[in-house]
Scaffold this motif. Structure first.
Motif, PDB file in Angstrom:
ATOM      1  N   ILE A  89     -36.123  14.688 -20.939  1.00  0.00           N
ATOM      2  CA  ILE A  89     -36.148  13.237 -20.783  1.00  0.00           C
ATOM      3  C   ILE A  89     -35.906  12.628 -22.160  1.00  0.00           C
ATOM      4  N   LEU A  90     -35.009  11.662 -22.222  1.00  0.00           N
ATOM      5  CA  LEU A  90     -34.605  11.067 -23.494  1.00  0.00           C
ATOM      6  C   LEU A  90     -35.408   9.804 -23.799  1.00  0.00           C
ATOM      7  N   PRO A  91     -35.456   9.387 -25.051  1.00  0.00           N
ATOM      8  CA  PRO A  91     -36.231   8.194 -25.433  1.00  0.00           C
ATOM      9  C   PRO A  91     -35.852   6.918 -24.698  1.00  0.00           C
ATOM     10  N   CYS A  92     -34.636   6.825 -24.165  1.00  0.00           N
ATOM     11  CA  CYS A  92     -34.263   5.611 -23.416  1.00  0.00           C
ATOM     12  C   CYS A  92     -35.143   5.425 -22.184  1.00  0.00           C
ATOM     13  N   ASP A  93     -35.807   6.486 -21.745  1.00  0.00           N
ATOM     14  CA  ASP A  93     -36.682   6.408 -20.580  1.00  0.00           C
ATOM     15  C   ASP A  93     -38.154   6.215 -20.931  1.00  0.00           C
ATOM     16  N   PHE A  94     -38.473   6.126 -22.215  1.00  0.00           N
ATOM     17  CA  PHE A  94     -39.863   5.910 -22.635  1.00  0.00           C
ATOM     18  C   PHE A  94     -40.247   4.444 -22.414  1.00  0.00           C
ATOM     19  N   ASN A  95     -41.532   4.220 -22.130  1.00  0.00           N
ATOM     20  CA  ASN A  95     -42.009   2.837 -22.099  1.00  0.00           C
ATOM     21  C   ASN A  95     -42.362   2.423 -23.532  1.00  0.00           C
ATOM     22  N   LYS A 102     -26.905  14.145 -28.271  1.00  0.00           N
ATOM     23  CA  LYS A 102     -27.020  13.611 -26.910  1.00  0.00           C
ATOM     24  C   LYS A 102     -26.169  12.355 -26.755  1.00  0.00           C
ATOM     25  N   ILE A 103     -26.120  11.532 -27.797  1.00  0.00           N
ATOM     26  CA  ILE A 103     -25.274  10.333 -27.746  1.00  0.00           C
ATOM     27  C   ILE A 103     -23.815  10.739 -27.590  1.00  0.00           C
ATOM     28  N   GLN A 104     -23.366  11.718 -28.369  1.00  0.00           N
ATOM     29  CA  GLN A 104     -21.988  12.197 -28.250  1.00  0.00           C
ATOM     30  C   GLN A 104     -21.723  12.771 -26.863  1.00  0.00           C
ATOM     31  N   ALA A 105     -22.685  13.511 -26.326  1.00  0.00           N
ATOM     32  CA  ALA A 105     -22.526  14.111 -24.999  1.00  0.00           C
ATOM     33  C   ALA A 105     -22.490  13.048 -23.898  1.00  0.00           C
ATOM     34  N   ASN A 106     -22.987  11.847 -24.196  1.00  0.00           N
ATOM     35  CA  ASN A 106     -22.976  10.737 -23.249  1.00  0.00           C
ATOM     36  C   ASN A 106     -21.886   9.736 -23.600  1.00  0.00           C
ATOM     37  N   ASN A 132     -20.776   8.603 -26.296  1.00  0.00           N
ATOM     38  CA  ASN A 132     -21.191   7.653 -27.326  1.00  0.00           C
ATOM     39  C   ASN A 132     -21.846   6.388 -26.775  1.00  0.00           C
ATOM     40  N   GLU A 133     -22.346   6.455 -25.556  1.00  0.00           N
ATOM     41  CA  GLU A 133     -23.080   5.334 -24.971  1.00  0.00           C
ATOM     42  C   GLU A 133     -24.543   5.480 -25.407  1.00  0.00           C
ATOM     43  N   ILE A 134     -24.848   4.898 -26.536  1.00  0.00           N
ATOM     44  CA  ILE A 134     -26.158   5.060 -27.173  1.00  0.00           C
ATOM     45  C   ILE A 134     -27.307   4.636 -26.266  1.00  0.00           C
ATOM     46  N   GLU A 135     -27.082   3.618 -25.416  1.00  0.00           N
ATOM     47  CA  GLU A 135     -28.150   3.132 -24.547  1.00  0.00           C
ATOM     48  C   GLU A 135     -28.560   4.154 -23.488  1.00  0.00           C
ATOM     49  N   ARG A 136     -27.744   5.184 -23.273  1.00  0.00           N
ATOM     50  CA  ARG A 136     -28.117   6.267 -22.352  1.00  0.00           C
ATOM     51  C   ARG A 136     -29.081   7.252 -23.012  1.00  0.00           C
ATOM     52  N   VAL A 137     -29.306   7.075 -24.312  1.00  0.00           N
ATOM     53  CA  VAL A 137     -30.154   7.998 -25.064  1.00  0.00           C
ATOM     54  C   VAL A 137     -31.319   7.282 -25.739  1.00  0.00           C
ATOM     55  N   LEU A 138     -31.045   6.145 -26.358  1.00  0.00           N
ATOM     56  CA  LEU A 138     -32.073   5.407 -27.102  1.00  0.00           C
ATOM     57  C   LEU A 138     -32.171   3.974 -26.605  1.00  0.00           C
ATOM     58  N   PRO A 139     -33.393   3.447 -26.508  1.00  0.00           N
ATOM     59  CA  PRO A 139     -33.522   2.024 -26.187  1.00  0.00           C
ATOM     60  C   PRO A 139     -33.099   1.192 -27.392  1.00  0.00           C
ATOM     61  N   PRO A 140     -32.692  -0.057 -27.177  1.00  0.00           N
ATOM     62  CA  PRO A 140     -32.229  -0.891 -28.293  1.00  0.00           C
ATOM     63  C   PRO A 140     -33.222  -0.996 -29.446  1.00  0.00           C
ATOM     64  N   SER A 144     -31.607   2.067 -34.366  1.00  0.00           N
ATOM     65  CA  SER A 144     -31.359   2.179 -35.810  1.00  0.00           C
ATOM     66  C   SER A 144     -31.731   3.559 -36.360  1.00  0.00           C
ATOM     67  N   LEU A 145     -32.445   4.362 -35.588  1.00  0.00           N
ATOM     68  CA  LEU A 145     -32.798   5.715 -36.022  1.00  0.00           C
ATOM     69  C   LEU A 145     -31.568   6.561 -36.346  1.00  0.00           C
ATOM     70  N   VAL A 146     -30.481   6.291 -35.663  1.00  0.00           N
ATOM     71  CA  VAL A 146     -29.292   7.126 -35.824  1.00  0.00           C
ATOM     72  C   VAL A 146     -28.232   6.507 -36.720  1.00  0.00           C
ATOM     73  N   ASP A 147     -28.548   5.391 -37.356  1.00  0.00           N
ATOM     74  CA  ASP A 147     -27.575   4.743 -38.265  1.00  0.00           C
ATOM     75  C   ASP A 147     -27.433   5.548 -39.541  1.00  0.00           C
TER      76      ASP A 147
END
Length: 172
Positions: free
Chosen positions: A117-123, A151-155, A157-165, A169-172
């Motif tokens: 489960i990726l961070p985009c699914d965390f509350n 994971k972003i590349q595997a998706n 490059n749709e970052i929102e499928r991996v990290l919430p907004p 900035s963690l991946v900048d």
């Protein structure tokens, strides 16, 4: 080697602490609670909890685990929490248990597992817990962040499928 799970953690504790038997999933006597720690050793006054993805997604689980930590700490136990995206290696064994041991799980740290489960699914509480874990596990932070980038590349490059907004900035 396999991705760390609660069951595998029991095997690992048997290797890392060969002289100590851990009690699995049993109520702590005189705790005043029916909650059960994942693993407990009364001689070491040590409780080890495996924090699976529900510990980042479900508010009731996060709150319940916070209560358990306070309860067991008040009883004199040292409570060690291991996130599902952290593996057991000599570095993490030193950090978690203040113990030198050469056990290593060759599975990489991070969100490598296909079903992770990726961070985009965390509350929001889970995101805060995740950020605290990144700080707590500074020694492997770069590996966890690297897994997120993969994971972003595997998706596509749709970052929102991996990290919430709030933490992109963690991946900048």
């Amino acid at each position: 080697m396999a991705y760390l799970t609660e069951r595998l953690l029991g095997d690992v504790l048997g290797i890392v602490f060969p002289e100590h038997e851990f009690i699995h999933d049993r109520i702590v006597p005189n705790s005043g609670t029916r909650k059960r720690p994942d693993y407990r050793n009364d001689d070491l006054m040590l409780i080890v909890e495996f924090d699976g993805d529900k510990h980042y997604r479900e508010v009731s689980k996060i709150k319940s685990e916070e209560e358990k930590t306070i309860c067991y700490s008040n009883m004199g136990y040292r409570v060690v929490r291991i996130p599902y995206f952290v593996q057991i290696t000599p570095e993490t064994t030193r950090l978690l248990f203040d113990l030198e041991h050469d056990y290593t799980n060759d599975y990489p740290h991070g969100f490598i597992d296909e079903g992770a489960i990726l961070p985009c699914d965390f509350n929001e509480l889970g995101i805060s817990k995740f950020l605290n874990d990144l700080n707590r596990f500074e020694i492997i932070r770069h590996q966890i962040i690297h897994s997120i980038r993969e994971k972003i590349q595997a998706n596509n490059n749709e970052i929102e499928r991996v990290l919430p907004p709030s933490i992109q900035s963690l991946v900048d």
